[in-house]
Design an enzyme around this catalytic site. Sequence first.
Site, PDB file in Angstrom:
ATOM      1  N   SER A  88       0.832  -1.197   0.000  1.00 54.00           N
ATOM      2  CA  SER A  88       0.000   0.000   0.000  1.00 54.00           C
ATOM      3  C   SER A  88       0.868   1.248   0.000  1.00 54.00           C
ATOM      4  O   SER A  88       1.924   1.267   0.641  1.00 54.00           O
ATOM      5  CB  SER A  88      -0.880  -0.021   1.244  1.00 54.00           C
ATOM      6  OG  SER A  88      -1.544   1.191   1.383  1.00 54.00           O
ATOM      7  N   LYS A 134      27.782  -5.033  13.588  1.00 53.93           N
ATOM      8  CA  LYS A 134      27.350  -5.119  14.997  1.00 53.93           C
ATOM      9  C   LYS A 134      28.038  -6.337  15.605  1.00 53.93           C
ATOM     10  O   LYS A 134      27.768  -7.469  15.210  1.00 53.93           O
ATOM     11  CB  LYS A 134      25.819  -5.288  15.025  1.00 53.93           C
ATOM     12  CG  LYS A 134      25.272  -5.667  16.372  1.00 53.93           C
ATOM     13  CD  LYS A 134      23.772  -5.964  16.298  1.00 53.93           C
ATOM     14  CE  LYS A 134      23.254  -6.532  17.597  1.00 53.93           C
ATOM     15  NZ  LYS A 134      21.853  -6.957  17.519  1.00 53.93           N
ATOM     16  N   TYR A 178      14.052 -26.079  22.575  1.00 59.58           N
ATOM     17  CA  TYR A 178      13.904 -26.088  21.110  1.00 59.58           C
ATOM     18  C   TYR A 178      14.726 -24.953  20.508  1.00 59.58           C
ATOM     19  O   TYR A 178      15.000 -23.959  21.189  1.00 59.58           O
ATOM     20  CB  TYR A 178      12.435 -25.887  20.710  1.00 59.58           C
ATOM     21  CG  TYR A 178      11.541 -26.973  21.248  1.00 59.58           C
ATOM     22  CD1 TYR A 178      11.478 -28.214  20.635  1.00 59.58           C
ATOM     23  CD2 TYR A 178      10.785 -26.742  22.394  1.00 59.58           C
ATOM     24  CE1 TYR A 178      10.649 -29.216  21.135  1.00 59.58           C
ATOM     25  CE2 TYR A 178       9.967 -27.741  22.900  1.00 59.58           C
ATOM     26  CZ  TYR A 178       9.910 -28.968  22.272  1.00 59.58           C
ATOM     27  OH  TYR A 178       9.107 -29.942  22.772  1.00 59.58           O
ATOM     28  N   TYR A 179      15.027 -25.093  19.231  1.00 60.14           N
ATOM     29  CA  TYR A 179      15.814 -24.053  18.561  1.00 60.14           C
ATOM     30  C   TYR A 179      15.087 -22.705  18.658  1.00 60.14           C
ATOM     31  O   TYR A 179      13.908 -22.588  18.312  1.00 60.14           O
ATOM     32  CB  TYR A 179      16.033 -24.406  17.074  1.00 60.14           C
ATOM     33  CG  TYR A 179      16.724 -23.273  16.360  1.00 60.14           C
ATOM     34  CD1 TYR A 179      18.080 -23.053  16.554  1.00 60.14           C
ATOM     35  CD2 TYR A 179      16.011 -22.386  15.544  1.00 60.14           C
ATOM     36  CE1 TYR A 179      18.720 -21.980  15.942  1.00 60.14           C
ATOM     37  CE2 TYR A 179      16.640 -21.318  14.930  1.00 60.14           C
ATOM     38  CZ  TYR A 179      17.987 -21.125  15.133  1.00 60.14           C
ATOM     39  OH  TYR A 179      18.611 -20.063  14.540  1.00 60.14           O
TER      40      TYR A 179
HETATM   41  P1  FAD Z   1       5.598  -3.323   8.316  1.00 57.49           P
HETATM   42  O1  FAD Z   1       6.933  -2.674   8.246  1.00 57.49           O
HETATM   43  O2  FAD Z   1       4.581  -2.736   9.216  1.00 57.49           O
HETATM   44  O3  FAD Z   1       5.049  -3.463   6.856  1.00 57.49           O
HETATM   45  C1  FAD Z   1       3.700  -3.705   6.585  1.00 57.49           C
HETATM   46  C2  FAD Z   1       3.452  -3.597   5.091  1.00 57.49           C
HETATM   47  O4  FAD Z   1       2.120  -3.980   4.835  1.00 57.49           O
HETATM   48  C3  FAD Z   1       3.621  -2.196   4.523  1.00 57.49           C
HETATM   49  O5  FAD Z   1       4.271  -2.266   3.269  1.00 57.49           O
HETATM   50  C4  FAD Z   1       2.187  -1.726   4.309  1.00 57.49           C
HETATM   51  O6  FAD Z   1       2.064  -0.779   3.268  1.00 57.49           O
HETATM   52  C5  FAD Z   1       1.535  -3.039   3.945  1.00 57.49           C
HETATM   53  N1  FAD Z   1       0.083  -3.050   4.133  1.00 57.49           N
HETATM   54  C6  FAD Z   1      -0.604  -2.919   5.295  1.00 57.49           C
HETATM   55  N2  FAD Z   1      -1.927  -2.956   5.051  1.00 57.49           N
HETATM   56  C7  FAD Z   1      -2.059  -3.114   3.703  1.00 57.49           C
HETATM   57  C8  FAD Z   1      -3.166  -3.214   2.827  1.00 57.49           C
HETATM   58  N3  FAD Z   1      -4.420  -3.131   3.264  1.00 57.49           N
HETATM   59  N4  FAD Z   1      -2.933  -3.364   1.502  1.00 57.49           N
HETATM   60  C9  FAD Z   1      -1.657  -3.443   1.020  1.00 57.49           C
HETATM   61  N5  FAD Z   1      -0.591  -3.352   1.817  1.00 57.49           N
HETATM   62  C10 FAD Z   1      -0.787  -3.188   3.131  1.00 57.49           C
HETATM   63  N6  FAD Z   1      13.614  -6.071  14.375  1.00 57.49           N
HETATM   64  C11 FAD Z   1      14.930  -6.342  14.361  1.00 57.49           C
HETATM   65  O7  FAD Z   1      15.331  -7.378  13.853  1.00 57.49           O
HETATM   66  N7  FAD Z   1      15.820  -5.483  14.900  1.00 57.49           N
HETATM   67  C12 FAD Z   1      15.449  -4.344  15.518  1.00 57.49           C
HETATM   68  O8  FAD Z   1      16.299  -3.572  15.954  1.00 57.49           O
HETATM   69  C13 FAD Z   1      14.064  -4.066  15.628  1.00 57.49           C
HETATM   70  N8  FAD Z   1      13.615  -2.973  16.273  1.00 57.49           N
HETATM   71  C14 FAD Z   1      12.282  -2.750  16.348  1.00 57.49           C
HETATM   72  C15 FAD Z   1      11.805  -1.665  17.095  1.00 57.49           C
HETATM   73  C16 FAD Z   1      10.438  -1.455  17.215  1.00 57.49           C
HETATM   74  C17 FAD Z   1       9.932  -0.335  18.039  1.00 57.49           C
HETATM   75  C18 FAD Z   1       9.531  -2.293  16.528  1.00 57.49           C
HETATM   76  C19 FAD Z   1       8.059  -2.068  16.605  1.00 57.49           C
HETATM   77  C20 FAD Z   1       9.992  -3.360  15.778  1.00 57.49           C
HETATM   78  C21 FAD Z   1      11.363  -3.600  15.693  1.00 57.49           C
HETATM   79  N9  FAD Z   1      11.842  -4.688  14.983  1.00 57.49           N
HETATM   80  C22 FAD Z   1      13.172  -4.961  14.991  1.00 57.49           C
HETATM   81  C23 FAD Z   1      10.957  -5.519  14.189  1.00 57.49           C
HETATM   82  C24 FAD Z   1      11.047  -5.080  12.721  1.00 57.49           C
HETATM   83  O9  FAD Z   1      10.800  -3.704  12.613  1.00 57.49           O
HETATM   84  C25 FAD Z   1      10.032  -5.826  11.901  1.00 57.49           C
HETATM   85  O10 FAD Z   1      10.187  -7.195  12.135  1.00 57.49           O
HETATM   86  C26 FAD Z   1      10.245  -5.561  10.421  1.00 57.49           C
HETATM   87  O11 FAD Z   1      10.295  -4.193  10.148  1.00 57.49           O
HETATM   88  C27 FAD Z   1       9.172  -6.205   9.616  1.00 57.49           C
HETATM   89  O12 FAD Z   1       7.994  -5.483   9.618  1.00 57.49           O
HETATM   90  P2  FAD Z   1       6.848  -5.995   8.652  1.00 57.49           P
HETATM   91  O13 FAD Z   1       7.377  -5.994   7.272  1.00 57.49           O
HETATM   92  O14 FAD Z   1       6.302  -7.240   9.212  1.00 57.49           O
HETATM   93  O15 FAD Z   1       5.714  -4.897   8.831  1.00 57.49           O
END
Ligand code: FAD
Length: 520
Positions: free
Chosen positions: A37, A76, A453-454
């Site tokens: 999106s 890191k 577990y792993y």
């Molecule tokens: P998002 O980044 O939320 O992506 C969601 C996607 O879905 C977007 O492209 C959006 O446009 C799309 N979407 C949503 N609804 C729709 C729809 N209706 N139609 C079409 N598309 C849609 N992980 C680490 O490994 N190291 C870190 O240091 C770390 N720090 C973090 C700190 C915080 C505060 C948080 C919250 C998370 C952190 N994480 C970290 C986790 C990491 O950010 C996520 O695992 C990673 O960014 C993956 O996010 P995602 O792709 O699952 O979701």
Amino acid sequence: MRNRKVVIVGGGTAGWMTASYLRTAFGAGVDITLIESDKVNTVGVGEATFSDIRHFFQFLGLEEQDWMPACNATYKLAVRFENWRRPGHHFYHPFEQMRSVNGFPLADWWLRNGPTDRFDRDCFVMAALCDEERNPRHLDGRLIGQGFSENAEEFAGLTMSEHQGKTQFPYAYHFEAALLAKFLTKFAVDRGVRHLVGNVEDVVLNQQGDIDHVLTAEHGALHGDLFIDCTGFRGLLINKALEEPFISYSDVLPNDSAVALQVPQDMEKRGIRPCTTATAQDAGWIWTIPLYGRIGTGYVYARDYLEPEQAERVLREFVGPAAAEVEANHIRMRIGRTRNAWTRNCVAIGLSSGFVEPLESTGIFFIHHAIEQLVKYFPGPGWEPTMRTMFNDAIRHVMDGVREFLCLHYLAAARDDTQYWKDTNTRRLPDGLAERLERWQVQLPDSENVFPYYHGLPPYSYMCILLGMGGIALKPSAALALADDTAALKEFQYIRDRGSELIEALPTQYDYFTRMRPGA
Ligand code: FAD
């Protein structure tokens, strides 16, 4: 047999990592469409990783110089914990296996009579490199030799869980999440992934209850055999459409919010610390992730103890004037996991599957692990539903194991100066942790007595947290009172000498990455 049609919804780190990896694994055997999106932002954080992430890039056939400069990435070597024991104290949880001497881990010998009060400096070479902000490679690219192999072929084809225990690669990466998603978009699209920008408005089920198609305003209906939910905390397909329940971990891990800043920095002046820093605060902790050109930082806290405005104020004070013009990103975190990450013909990967708060940077590790498992159990000809069960077991284990490891951080922290920290002593523990802790107090964690577990965390990681946090009394193994410690003392000396030698020989991260940049 016709190709499998895979529809990935979501273009954050999870969506693009999945698209790139599946395409590399199966080539034209899978027909992949990714829709993201332009109205819903990605979470915009997630910049520190586990050392195993190296295998992800290796699997895609990418060398560090191919992608690191494009993503402002840095190395890191460890997580540096500050103030978890008391103000001014720090220790490292490094990517370095614990050595053993005469059948006992060096940490055990350290408990008996370590040469200094710094277990991390005495037991690991990496701690000295972090304190002195050194790069793990020489300017000509040679890696420091620490008993691991860089030979990709030796480990090619192994999953992370198969790989654990064979070697420990000495570093992970920090990178800009948005830049990595952009890099992987090009990588995947160049290899035939179809990329659509549009909003999924509805998820339509067939009579059996499987997903038939997702409906978009811009591109109509998108049909598939397998749907991958990468929609982040929304869990649009898995939780909303298929109504698979989400199991919260908030009873044991109360942090449910974060406020993040991306702060430009003059790295030439400031240097680039080769570790993620986690600094304990009154109601949580602040991460600091150094990238090439900026730092990513954020306060992770529990709303039961702190209001978002206060959290932002504390974070801004922590960072100082460099953050004055920077807009804060407030994030509500859903902590826990979807009960079955693979439900019907939908697999959740990324935050839709689960998240156990950012401490120890496990989010991207979960994504990588889930993708590996998906490839292993991918529905080819002769697929059996038991494979879905095995996938779900692996995901459950990895997240529940990490949950336990993170709970240990709070429980073991000596700090108890605010209500938040006092409550860490009385909060409910995941089943099994209290019993395991009793054992660890008389025998340091080993492969027989950690979470069975792993889950990506070897026993030495548990030792580091127990020894570093300082709130739990530990004893050396009783047998060590009878043993000769000459060999252990020699090992401590070797680590000290090796650290000094490397500090002399290695460049800083700033110098190293400045050389790696195009045109340098
Ligand atoms: P998002 O980044 O939320 O992506 C969601 C996607 O879905 C977007 O492209 C959006 O446009 C799309 N979407 C949503 N609804 C729709 C729809 N209706 N139609 C079409 N598309 C849609 N992980 C680490 O490994 N190291 C870190 O240091 C770390 N720090 C973090 C700190 C915080 C505060 C948080 C919250 C998370 C952190 N994480 C970290 C986790 C990491 O950010 C996520 O695992 C990673 O960014 C993956 O996010 P995602 O792709 O699952 O979701």
